[in-house]
Design a protein around this motif. Structure first.
Motif: not given
Ligand code: KG4
Ligand code: ZN
Length: 350
Positions: A140-143, A167-169, A171-173, A184-186, A188-190, A279-281, A283-285, A310-313
């Motif tokens: 995710s963005g944090g782990h 990994a999410g960080e 993607f965001d950078k 940025g993750g979604p 980049i994915d698109r 984790g958020g990543v 969600a990456n296809s 997958c994202t925080d909830n």
């Molecule tokens: O789990 P999460 O909602 O929050 C944290 O705990 O960080 O994850 C958010 C992260 C962000 O860095 C976002 O860019 C990434 O998940 N993310 C993706 C995708 N959807 C969200 N990264 C790659 N591809 C995606 N489709």
């Protein structure tokens, strides 16, 4: 669903999502979320103070929305679960304070749980009981962690983690470098869907023979991020347009390749046949497709919750709380602290 399954309300505030979930056993009844992501967008990352204040404002309305959706009154709830760490200290404090207030005023037990373990437990809401042991890749963005899950309520062992950016960080950078919005993750994915994943050969961190000796199951994404920045700068200097889709696809391929390769190596080493990605990543296809493809060739099953889980909830916290209640583990004390660096080995905090 039987009525002797616990009705658990879960609260999540470790980062920028105020989540309140309600489950009965492992049946999801409500998953209310308020996000402050738009307030952080112009800073290109989550601003802790802004997140804490947003949690404070969103907490009561989000609890009310969850109860309304689930059709339950607060006094019907059997237990309150809350993320007590890891995460942003101020943000965690808001959730922990809210959970304590609810538990004390309702006279219900309080369970302070680990955020990473909750990312694993949530899959039970969609795919049923977890195969144990299983291997979990949390990105995710944090782990970014590889975990051996022997029992999601009490026995989780870290096998590897990122040594720099999550990994999410990354993607965001990289998205920011390419002029794409945050997070940025979604994006980049698109973009990657119309690009070539072999256009640019970006580095795969910690995969050289020497690195594998010390960091076999660890990740590093900062070198990759720098390599993308250098490549884009060189293009700009030479006055040529930056092929955003190709950079996105090649970068995404490098991240996914390392994540999947190390996860499958860890699974094979441990003799584990089930890989869970969360984790958020997750969600990456491309990550989902690559993991499925390479794992099935090795006879390893892959479980990935749907993107919204997958994202925080809050549902993930409720799901873990429910497993803990069902196992009969003792609740946390009402003096439960928020612990920003709670280790994953502490599934249930004091
Ligand atoms: O789990 P999460 O909602 O929050 C944290 O705990 O960080 O994850 C958010 C992260 C962000 O860095 C976002 O860019 C990434 O998940 N993310 C993706 C995708 N959807 C969200 N990264 C790659 N591809 C995606 N489709
Ligand atoms: Zn998370």
């Amino acid at each position: 669903m039987t009525t002797d399954e616990p009705l658990v309300l879960g609260i999540e505030t470790s980062c920028d999502e105020t989540g309140v979930g309600i489950v009965r056993g492992h049946t999801l009844l409500a998953d209310a979320i308020a996000s402050s992501v738009d307030e952080h967008a112009r800073f290109g990352g989550v601003v802790p103070e802004v997140a804490s204040r947003a949690h404070l404002e969103a907490m009561v309305p989000t609890i009310e929305r969850a109860c309304e959706t689930a059709g339950v009154a607060l006094y019907d709830v059997d237990a309150i679960a809350v993320t007590s760490g890891p995460g942003l200290a101020g943000a965690l404090l808001v959730g922990v304070a809210a959970a304590k207030s609810l538990a004390l005023s309702l006279g219900k037990p309080l369970y302070g749980v680990n955020h990473l373990a909750a990312h694993v437990a949530v899959d039970q809401l969609e795919h049923g009981p977890l195969p144990e042991p299983c291997l979990a890749l949390l990105v995710s963005g944090g782990h970014s962690s590889l975990l051996r899950v022997t029992d999601v309520t009490s026995a989780i062992d870290p096998m590897g983690a990122t040594i720099d950016d999550a990994a999410g960080e990354a993607f965001d950078k990289v998205a920011r470098l390419l002029g794409l919005p945050f997070p940025g993750g979604p994006h980049i994915d698109r973009e990657a869907r119309s690009g070539s994943s072999v256009a640019i050969d970006f580095p795969r961190g910690l995969t050289s023979r020497r690195d594998l000796e010390r960091h076999r199951f660890d990740f590093s994404f900062s070198g990759l991020k720098t390599a993308v920045a250098r490549w884009v700068e060189a293009r700009e200097r030479s006055g040529e347009p930056v092929p955003v889709a190709d950079v996105a696809a090649s970068f995404q391929e490098a991240v996914c390749d390392v994540l999947v390769r190390k996860s499958l190596d860890a699974a094979a080493t441990e003799g584990i046949e089930d890989l869970l990605i969360g984790g958020g990543v997750a969600a990456n296809s491309r990550l989902r497709a690559m993991a499925e493809e390479r794992a099935s060739a090795l006879g390893i099953r892959v479980r990935v919750p749907r993107p919204g889980l997958c994202t925080d909830n809050g549902a993930m916290v409720a799901a873990l709380g429910s497993s803990i209640v069902s196992r009969g583990l003792p609740p946390s004390s009402y003096s439960l602290p928020a612990d920003s660096s709670l280790p994953v080995t502490s599934v249930l905090a004091g």
